[in-house]
Structure formats: C-alpha cells, structure tokens
Design an enzyme around this catalytic site. Structure first.
Site, mmCIF file in Angstrom:
data_model
loop_
_atom_site.group_PDB
_atom_site.id
_atom_site.type_symbol
_atom_site.label_atom_id
_atom_site.label_comp_id
_atom_site.label_asym_id
_atom_site.label_seq_id
_atom_site.Cartn_x
_atom_site.Cartn_y
_atom_site.Cartn_z
ATOM 1 N N HIS A 1 0.876 -1.174 0.000
ATOM 2 C CA HIS A 1 0.000 0.000 0.000
ATOM 3 C C HIS A 1 0.916 1.228 0.000
ATOM 4 O O HIS A 1 1.985 1.196 0.620
ATOM 5 C CB HIS A 1 -0.836 0.123 1.273
ATOM 6 C CG HIS A 1 -1.769 -1.006 1.573
ATOM 7 N ND1 HIS A 1 -1.400 -2.104 2.308
ATOM 8 C CD2 HIS A 1 -3.079 -1.176 1.287
ATOM 9 C CE1 HIS A 1 -2.439 -2.906 2.448
ATOM 10 N NE2 HIS A 1 -3.469 -2.374 1.842
ATOM 11 N N ASP B 1 2.235 2.038 3.412
ATOM 12 C CA ASP B 1 3.145 1.096 4.082
ATOM 13 C C ASP B 1 4.581 1.490 3.810
ATOM 14 O O ASP B 1 5.438 1.370 4.671
ATOM 15 C CB ASP B 1 3.070 -0.343 3.520
ATOM 16 C CG ASP B 1 1.700 -0.902 3.444
ATOM 17 O OD1 ASP B 1 0.875 -0.537 4.296
ATOM 18 O OD2 ASP B 1 1.454 -1.725 2.544
#
Ligand code: XLS
Ligand code: NI
Ligand code: NI
Length: 441
Positions: free
Chosen positions: A105, A108
């Site tokens: 993501h 992240d």
C-alpha cells in the site's frame, strides 16, 4: 540516496532447496523454484509475493496489547529516511527468501505527510529506493494499492463515504498510487474495500454509496487508460471487518457489482482465503466461482483459525487447502499476471526477525506441496475422469441439445412423455473421491 549500512539478517544466507529429507528449518523442502511441473517452473506457477504491510510494518499489536515485533533495523520514527532504509531491508529479506514479487500500500512504504502533496513527495522518495532495489535484485511488483482505511478521514469509507471531499481525496490518492505502481512496473493494482461498507443501515444510503463506488472505479479505469498503465485491476472481496458489512462481500457479490456497473472487462478478483472463510465459503468455492466467470486473477494466500471468527491472516500450512487452491488454479490455466501473495502475518508471540523467514518458508513449501499434489492428481486422471463421466449425459442426446440452446419446455415435455423411464441416477461417490485425494496427500 542513503544506503543501508549493514545487513539486517546477517546470520541468514539465501534460502536453498534441500528436499524433503532436510531437517534445516531455513531451507525449502518442497519449493524448488527451477523444477518443472506440467512444463512450467514452480517459480512461474506460484509467483510468490511478499506483502510489505504485514512483513515490514506490522508491529504485532492486538486490541489488548502493544506491538511485540523486534525489528532492529527500524529506528521507530516516521521519517522518510527510516522508510528508505526499511525498503532496502525488505529487499534483503525477499532476496534471501527467493520471492520473485512483492506488494504494498502507498502508506506502508512511505509515511503520510501533513498534506496530500507532502505524502506524494515522501512516496516518490521511497519509490526511488524501491526502483533501485528492484533493478538490483530483479524482484518485481505484483501489485500496488492505496491505503484508504487507516487515516481518520476514512472513518466513513473512501469511495463510499458520505463526505464528498473524502471521495475526492481518495481519488487523488489512488491516482498517485496507480502512477507509482506504473513507474515501478507493477503487474497489477488492487482495490480492497477497506471501509467501503456500513456499520449500520440507519445512517446509510446503500444505493447511493454503491453508485459512488461504481463511479470511482470507472474513474480509475479512465485514468489507467490515460497514463497507459497495462497492469491488471483486481477487486478483493471481504465480507466484514472493519465494517459490519463490506459491499464487496464475496466473489459472487463482486461479480454482481462489476456486472451491474459495467466493469467486468476491466477487473479480475484477488481472492483471499481468510476472507472466503469469513464469508462462510471455502477458498475452493471462491476460486471456482471466480474461475467460472473468467475473473480469477490473483490470490492472497493466508488462512484463518477455525475456532476464531476474524481475519487472523495466518500463513497457510494446511496441505489440503493448498492442494485445493492449486487444483483450481491449474484447472483455470494459472494465475499470471496474478500470483500467490502472502497477505499473512506472524503471530504476536513470534516476534523475532527469523520468524519472518520461518513463516514464508512454510507458506511457500505448503503451496509447493499443493502444486505437486494437484499436478499428480491431474496426471493420474481418475478424479477428472470421474467428474467427466458424472456429466456424460450432457455430451450427447437430450443433454447436448439443451446445452446447444436447441430445446424448449415443449420439446422436453415431449421427450419425457415418450420415455417409459428416465435414466437412473448414479452415486456421487464423495467418500471414494475423498479417499482418492488422500492417496496423493
Ligand atoms: C485486508 C486486506 C488487505 C488487502 C490490501 O483484510 O486483505 O490487506 O489485501 O489492501
Ligand atoms: Ni488481502
Ligand atoms: Ni485479510
């Protein structure tokens, strides 16, 4: 670009295939990447992918306690520098493991800034390191995605938020995440619903929210064309958690949604095992439903705990499960450009870095065994022959006519009235087939 100062896993060498006799916990017993099965290497069949969020960002907290994970390379700050160093560590891990792909993501890999522009800048700064490391190691991006659920702005959802500004923010965030995915040569892009659902219908205009989600995905398709991104789009079904009900609740609900909003040509499904079980299905069911619709794209390979009713995201170790998965996948003709993505985390008690290796080695070996067993079942042919025979009444005569669309109720009434008795049923032989499968496990 800051370089990683020292090895993060100094005591761990490249994980090698040593075969089933090996007692080395840091070796593969079944995953032999270059070995050919059904004419294709295991590496190309399985297309293993490491997930960034669980493996490098999950502190292993639970609702009752703080994180336990020891990650000595992480300085505990939210700085871009720390994120860049962590990215290099991630590639050291994946290289030693021998995983050909990864997935992330946006949030992240890089910290969220005080504005969208600042977040985009930090994402660009980390993406540069990701690109360098991809080029250095040959490891590729299976798919990218945007985190549209962690920040408080997404409390009511993103594309299905009651707040139009939040929809707009989510659109801008996905636009950037797609562009970064394209820059990194990502082979796909995933839309998991996050908070696209509701916690109570008392405050929810369900149709309006679903229309908005349809519009959002159409904009994504349009932007994909605009930037020339060739990767596969996926929707990932999940029935609940964090919301009480997620709109993309299972494969069938996703397919219905895609058809209703005329998006079938643009999306495939990324199926996750633990989401299937939360929906009250087996993974095999979800795989077969998606495959039947020509929409089986990729899998998030994990497993739940039969005694627990939430998304425990454990590494897959059950050989029956991986056999079922690989049988459906081989019958479907493979996953590419999708892959076997380990959306799984180590337990809170497994807090040391080496546990990340044990977990992935176990998952890869479990899937490698599933692949070997599924291929053996296919080569043996008895299962397939039984199932083919079970449907043989459809291969000729009245069955073939119905399948060809050349029958009517009137014809069929005439056919039955003209027969003194209909063909007898035959046993489904479930137990015989279960025993047959066990011959291979
Ligand atoms: C959460 C989902 C998520 C997606 C990516 O349950 O599995 O991790 O795979 O957004
Ligand atoms: Ni997932
Ligand atoms: Ni999940």
């Amino acid at each position: 670009m800051p370089k990683k100062t020292k090895e993060a896993f100094p005591r761990i060498k490249k994980i090698a295939y040593e075969g089933p006799q090996s007692r080395n916990p840091l070796a593969f017993k079944y995953y032999n990447e270059d070995e050919k099965i059904e004419g294709k290497t295991m590496k190309d069949h399985l297309r293993f992918s490491v997930v960034y969020w669980h493996t490098f960002r999950n502190p292993l907290a639970d609702p009752f306690g703080v994180g336990t994970a020891l990650r000595p390379w992480d300085d505990g700050t939210d700085s871009v520098k720390n994120a860049q160093n962590r990215a290099r560590v991630a590639f050291e891990f994946m290289e030693k493991l021998g995983a050909p792909y990864y997935a992330f993501h946006d949030r992240d890999v890089a910290p969220e800034g005080s504005s969208l522009a600042a977040s985009n800048r930090s994402l660009d700064a980390v993406a540069k390191v990701l690109k360098e490391e991809q080029d250095r190691t040959g490891i590729k991006l299976l798919w990218g995605t945007a985190c549209l659920f962690a920040h408080p702005r997404y409390m009511h959802g993103a594309a299905t938020s009651c707040n139009a500004d939040v929809f707009a923010y989510a659109a801008a965030q996905v636009k950037k995440a797609m562009e970064v995915t394209k820059q990194l040569g990502g082979e796909g892009y995933t839309f998991w619903g996050g908070r696209e659902g509701y916690s109570t219908l008392w405050n929810t205009q369900l149709k309006r929210e679903m229309d908005h989600l349809g519009a959002f995905l159409h904009m994504a398709v349009e932007h994909k064309k605009k930037i020339g991104f060739k990767g596969q789009f996926y929707i990932e079904p999940k029935p609940k958690e964090p919301t009480k009900h997620q709109y993309d609740s299972d494969a069938a609900a996703c397919l219905n949604f895609l058809r209703q909003y005329d998006l079938m040509d643009h999306f495939k499904l990324n199926l996750e095992t633990n989401h299937a079980t939360l929906a009250g299905h087996t993974m095999q069911h979800e795989l077969e439903v998606a495959s039947a619709a020509g929409a089986l794209g990729s899998i998030d390979a994990n497993t739940g705990d039969v005694m627990l009713g939430w998304d425990t995201d454990q590494f897959p170790t059950d050989i029956y499960l991986t056999t079922q998965c690989m049988l459906s996948i081989l019958n479907h003709g493979g996953l590419a450009p999708g892959g076997v993505n380990f959306d799984a985390k180590v337990r809170r008690e497994s807090f040391e870095p080496v546990d990340l290796f044990h977990a992935h080695i176990g998952g890869m070996d479990a899937f490698a065994r599933g692949l070997r067993i599924a291929a053996a079942i296919r080569a043996d042919g008895r299962l397939n022959a039984f199932v083919e025979d079970r449907y043989s009444s459809w291969d000729s005569g009245v069955g073939a006519k119905i399948e060809a669309g050349k029958s009517s109720f009137r014809d069929l009434e005439k056919y039955i009235l003209g027969k003194s008795k209909i063909a007898a049923n035959q046993s489904g032989r479930q137990e015989y087939l279960e025993n047959l499968i066990n011959e291979f496990i």
